[in-house]
Motif scaffolding. Structure first.
Motif, PDB file in Angstrom:
ATOM      1  N   LYS A 187       0.831  -1.206   0.000  1.00  0.00           N
ATOM      2  CA  LYS A 187       0.000   0.000   0.000  1.00  0.00           C
ATOM      3  C   LYS A 187       0.868   1.259   0.000  1.00  0.00           C
ATOM      4  CE  LYS A 187      -3.830   2.106  -0.216  1.00  0.00           C
ATOM      5  NZ  LYS A 187      -4.629   1.967  -1.446  1.00  0.00           N
ATOM      6  N   ILE A 188       1.931   1.255   0.773  1.00  0.00           N
ATOM      7  CA  ILE A 188       2.848   2.406   0.772  1.00  0.00           C
ATOM      8  C   ILE A 188       3.413   2.603  -0.630  1.00  0.00           C
ATOM      9  CG2 ILE A 188       5.056   3.288   1.636  1.00  0.00           C
ATOM     10  CD1 ILE A 188       4.379   1.724   4.292  1.00  0.00           C
ATOM     11  N   GLN A 189       3.835   1.539  -1.267  1.00  0.00           N
ATOM     12  CA  GLN A 189       4.391   1.637  -2.616  1.00  0.00           C
ATOM     13  C   GLN A 189       3.357   2.151  -3.613  1.00  0.00           C
ATOM     14  OE1 GLN A 189       6.069  -2.221  -3.463  1.00  0.00           O
ATOM     15  NE2 GLN A 189       7.778  -1.909  -2.048  1.00  0.00           N
ATOM     16  N   GLU A 190       2.099   1.750  -3.453  1.00  0.00           N
ATOM     17  CA  GLU A 190       1.019   2.215  -4.332  1.00  0.00           C
ATOM     18  C   GLU A 190       0.782   3.723  -4.208  1.00  0.00           C
ATOM     19  OE1 GLU A 190      -2.482  -0.098  -3.473  1.00  0.00           O
ATOM     20  OE2 GLU A 190      -1.455  -1.979  -3.962  1.00  0.00           O
ATOM     21  N   CYS A 191       1.210   4.299  -3.104  1.00  0.00           N
ATOM     22  CA  CYS A 191       1.038   5.746  -2.896  1.00  0.00           C
ATOM     23  C   CYS A 191       1.901   6.568  -3.847  1.00  0.00           C
ATOM     24  CB  CYS A 191       1.364   6.118  -1.449  1.00  0.00           C
ATOM     25  SG  CYS A 191       0.143   5.525  -0.264  1.00  0.00           S
ATOM     26  N   LEU A 192       2.992   5.993  -4.336  1.00  0.00           N
ATOM     27  CA  LEU A 192       3.875   6.702  -5.246  1.00  0.00           C
ATOM     28  C   LEU A 192       3.115   7.033  -6.528  1.00  0.00           C
ATOM     29  CD1 LEU A 192       6.753   7.748  -5.634  1.00  0.00           C
ATOM     30  CD2 LEU A 192       7.333   5.553  -6.637  1.00  0.00           C
ATOM     31  N   GLY A 193       2.963   8.311  -6.804  1.00  0.00           N
ATOM     32  CA  GLY A 193       2.238   8.757  -7.979  1.00  0.00           C
ATOM     33  C   GLY A 193       0.736   8.825  -7.805  1.00  0.00           C
ATOM     34  N   ASP A 194       0.226   8.348  -6.662  1.00  0.00           N
ATOM     35  CA  ASP A 194      -1.219   8.343  -6.427  1.00  0.00           C
ATOM     36  C   ASP A 194      -1.616   9.208  -5.244  1.00  0.00           C
ATOM     37  OD1 ASP A 194      -3.936   7.318  -6.929  1.00  0.00           O
ATOM     38  OD2 ASP A 194      -3.670   6.292  -4.996  1.00  0.00           O
ATOM     39  N   ALA A 195      -0.686   9.519  -4.371  1.00  0.00           N
ATOM     40  CA  ALA A 195      -0.990  10.276  -3.155  1.00  0.00           C
ATOM     41  C   ALA A 195       0.038  11.377  -2.961  1.00  0.00           C
ATOM     42  CB  ALA A 195      -1.001   9.348  -1.938  1.00  0.00           C
ATOM     43  N   ASP A 196      -0.354  12.364  -2.160  1.00  0.00           N
ATOM     44  CA  ASP A 196       0.540  13.469  -1.851  1.00  0.00           C
ATOM     45  C   ASP A 196       1.167  13.325  -0.470  1.00  0.00           C
ATOM     46  OD1 ASP A 196       0.053  15.262  -4.242  1.00  0.00           O
ATOM     47  OD2 ASP A 196      -1.987  14.903  -3.534  1.00  0.00           O
ATOM     48  N   GLY A 197       0.540  12.555   0.410  1.00  0.00           N
ATOM     49  CA  GLY A 197       1.058  12.364   1.753  1.00  0.00           C
ATOM     50  C   GLY A 197       0.475  11.122   2.388  1.00  0.00           C
ATOM     51  N   ILE A 198       1.176  10.628   3.405  1.00  0.00           N
ATOM     52  CA  ILE A 198       0.768   9.405   4.113  1.00  0.00           C
ATOM     53  C   ILE A 198       0.696   9.698   5.606  1.00  0.00           C
ATOM     54  CG2 ILE A 198       1.451   7.051   4.733  1.00  0.00           C
ATOM     55  CD1 ILE A 198       3.032   6.978   2.049  1.00  0.00           C
ATOM     56  N   ILE A 199      -0.397   9.258   6.216  1.00  0.00           N
ATOM     57  CA  ILE A 199      -0.494   9.208   7.670  1.00  0.00           C
ATOM     58  C   ILE A 199      -0.512   7.728   8.011  1.00  0.00           C
ATOM     59  CG2 ILE A 199      -1.951   9.670   9.682  1.00  0.00           C
ATOM     60  CD1 ILE A 199      -2.958  12.193   8.186  1.00  0.00           C
ATOM     61  N   ILE A 200       0.422   7.309   8.848  1.00  0.00           N
ATOM     62  CA  ILE A 200       0.562   5.872   9.113  1.00  0.00           C
ATOM     63  C   ILE A 200       0.677   5.584  10.596  1.00  0.00           C
ATOM     64  CG2 ILE A 200       3.067   5.983   8.719  1.00  0.00           C
ATOM     65  CD1 ILE A 200       2.807   3.047   7.603  1.00  0.00           C
ATOM     66  N   ASN A 201      -0.060   4.572  11.030  1.00  0.00           N
ATOM     67  CA  ASN A 201       0.134   3.989  12.352  1.00  0.00           C
ATOM     68  C   ASN A 201       0.559   2.549  12.098  1.00  0.00           C
ATOM     69  OD1 ASN A 201       0.041   2.819  14.859  1.00  0.00           O
ATOM     70  ND2 ASN A 201      -1.845   3.845  15.490  1.00  0.00           N
ATOM     71  N   PRO A 202       1.863   2.303  12.089  1.00  0.00           N
ATOM     72  CA  PRO A 202       2.331   0.946  11.824  1.00  0.00           C
ATOM     73  C   PRO A 202       2.016  -0.033  12.960  1.00  0.00           C
ATOM     74  CG  PRO A 202       4.109   2.561  11.566  1.00  0.00           C
ATOM     75  CD  PRO A 202       2.960   3.247  12.228  1.00  0.00           C
ATOM     76  N   ALA A 203       1.514   0.499  14.081  1.00  0.00           N
ATOM     77  CA  ALA A 203       1.162  -0.319  15.253  1.00  0.00           C
ATOM     78  C   ALA A 203       2.369  -1.159  15.670  1.00  0.00           C
ATOM     79  CB  ALA A 203      -0.088  -1.141  14.970  1.00  0.00           C
ATOM     80  N   ALA A 204       2.182  -2.445  15.896  1.00  0.00           N
ATOM     81  CA  ALA A 204       3.282  -3.289  16.385  1.00  0.00           C
ATOM     82  C   ALA A 204       4.468  -3.325  15.427  1.00  0.00           C
ATOM     83  CB  ALA A 204       2.782  -4.698  16.644  1.00  0.00           C
ATOM     84  N   TYR A 205       4.219  -3.120  14.129  1.00  0.00           N
ATOM     85  CA  TYR A 205       5.321  -3.108  13.164  1.00  0.00           C
ATOM     86  C   TYR A 205       6.232  -1.899  13.328  1.00  0.00           C
ATOM     87  CZ  TYR A 205       2.978  -6.923  10.683  1.00  0.00           C
ATOM     88  OH  TYR A 205       2.399  -8.116  10.351  1.00  0.00           O
ATOM     89  N   THR A 206       5.784  -0.898  14.063  1.00  0.00           N
ATOM     90  CA  THR A 206       6.619   0.270  14.354  1.00  0.00           C
ATOM     91  C   THR A 206       7.965  -0.165  14.909  1.00  0.00           C
ATOM     92  OG1 THR A 206       4.674   1.570  14.923  1.00  0.00           O
ATOM     93  CG2 THR A 206       6.780   2.357  15.789  1.00  0.00           C
ATOM     94  N   HIS A 207       7.945  -1.170  15.738  1.00  0.00           N
ATOM     95  CA  HIS A 207       9.107  -1.564  16.524  1.00  0.00           C
ATOM     96  C   HIS A 207       9.964  -2.636  15.853  1.00  0.00           C
ATOM     97  CE1 HIS A 207       6.548   0.585  19.246  1.00  0.00           C
ATOM     98  NE2 HIS A 207       5.633  -0.349  19.108  1.00  0.00           N
ATOM     99  N   SER A 208       9.510  -3.114  14.670  1.00  0.00           N
ATOM    100  CA  SER A 208      10.231  -4.247  14.092  1.00  0.00           C
ATOM    101  C   SER A 208      10.386  -4.230  12.576  1.00  0.00           C
ATOM    102  CB  SER A 208       9.517  -5.551  14.473  1.00  0.00           C
ATOM    103  OG  SER A 208       8.198  -5.561  13.927  1.00  0.00           O
ATOM    104  N   SER A 209       9.650  -3.394  11.870  1.00  0.00           N
ATOM    105  CA  SER A 209       9.599  -3.547  10.414  1.00  0.00           C
ATOM    106  C   SER A 209      10.569  -2.644   9.652  1.00  0.00           C
ATOM    107  CB  SER A 209       8.193  -3.323   9.880  1.00  0.00           C
ATOM    108  OG  SER A 209       8.185  -3.528   8.480  1.00  0.00           O
ATOM    109  N   ILE A 210      11.647  -3.235   9.227  1.00  0.00           N
ATOM    110  CA  ILE A 210      12.571  -2.547   8.335  1.00  0.00           C
ATOM    111  C   ILE A 210      11.926  -2.426   6.954  1.00  0.00           C
ATOM    112  CG2 ILE A 210      14.841  -2.678   7.220  1.00  0.00           C
ATOM    113  CD1 ILE A 210      15.779  -4.142   9.820  1.00  0.00           C
ATOM    114  N   ALA A 211      11.088  -3.385   6.584  1.00  0.00           N
ATOM    115  CA  ALA A 211      10.410  -3.361   5.280  1.00  0.00           C
ATOM    116  C   ALA A 211       9.489  -2.147   5.163  1.00  0.00           C
ATOM    117  CB  ALA A 211       9.623  -4.649   5.064  1.00  0.00           C
ATOM    118  N   ILE A 212       8.714  -1.850   6.195  1.00  0.00           N
ATOM    119  CA  ILE A 212       7.835  -0.681   6.171  1.00  0.00           C
ATOM    120  C   ILE A 212       8.676   0.585   6.174  1.00  0.00           C
ATOM    121  CG2 ILE A 212       6.103   0.613   7.499  1.00  0.00           C
ATOM    122  CD1 ILE A 212       4.866  -2.130   8.253  1.00  0.00           C
ATOM    123  N   ARG A 213       9.713   0.610   6.968  1.00  0.00           N
ATOM    124  CA  ARG A 213      10.637   1.760   6.983  1.00  0.00           C
ATOM    125  C   ARG A 213      11.192   2.020   5.584  1.00  0.00           C
ATOM    126  NH1 ARG A 213      14.786   3.974  10.643  1.00  0.00           N
ATOM    127  NH2 ARG A 213      16.490   4.739   9.336  1.00  0.00           N
TER     128      ARG A 213
END
Length: 161
Positions: free
Chosen positions: A59-85
């Motif tokens: 979904k983050i990747q789909e934002c490229l060219g489709d969105a101007d900004g992202i508001i994200i609550n990665p929840a538990a992935y905040t603390h572990s996800s290098i992929a989301i980062r």
């Protein structure tokens, strides 16, 4: 202009889970309030929630060219996800990380955000109101970026004349 709101794992359980930490407001209610603010300010808004890390990355990747900004609550992935980062970094869009609880007053493992460093800013600990703060912040940032782009275009047109 379009803002995409991405919600991580277990946020679909808001209003049911740990109300002493996350409150009684359901995710749909938060989204309804955000939608009203977006509509009042002539912004388009899209909502996405997943419990799966790969779907959030997609979904983050789909934002490229489709969105101007992202508001994200990665929840538990905040603390572990290098992929989301990495996905947030790759799309290079203004991004605001939101947490309902104050992650810095919680368990030690929740006090480290893998994603905050690649976000424009972070809002933590204001409950569901944090999403409203993120909306105001994102609309302000996007407005300033739009004004800057328009000024640069006008300056280029003057230089070419």
């Amino acid at each position: 202009m379009k803002i995409v709101v991405i919600q991580g794992p277990n946020l679909n359980m808001l209003g049911h889970r740990e109300q002493n930490v996350y409150g009684a407001m359901k995710l749909e209610e938060i989204h309804s309030q955000m939608e009203a603010v977006a509509k009042q300010n002539n912004f388009e808004i899209e909502f996405f929630q997943s419990n799966l890390e790969g779907e959030i990355v997609d979904k983050i990747q789909e934002c490229l060219g489709d969105a101007d900004g992202i508001i994200i609550n990665p929840a538990a992935y905040t603390h572990s996800s290098i992929a989301i980062r990495d996905a947030i970094s790759a799309v290079a869009l203004p991004a605001i990380e939101v947490h309902i609880s104050n992650i810095y007053r919680r368990e030690e493992f929740r006090q480290k955000s893998m994603t905050a460093a690649v976000c424009t800013g972070q809002i933590s600990g204001f409950g569901p109101f944090g999403y409203h703060l993120a909306m105001i912040s994102m609309m302000q940032m996007l407005g300033e970026l739009d004004a800057l782009r328009k000024a640069q275009i006008a300056q280029q047109q003057v230089a070419q004349a």
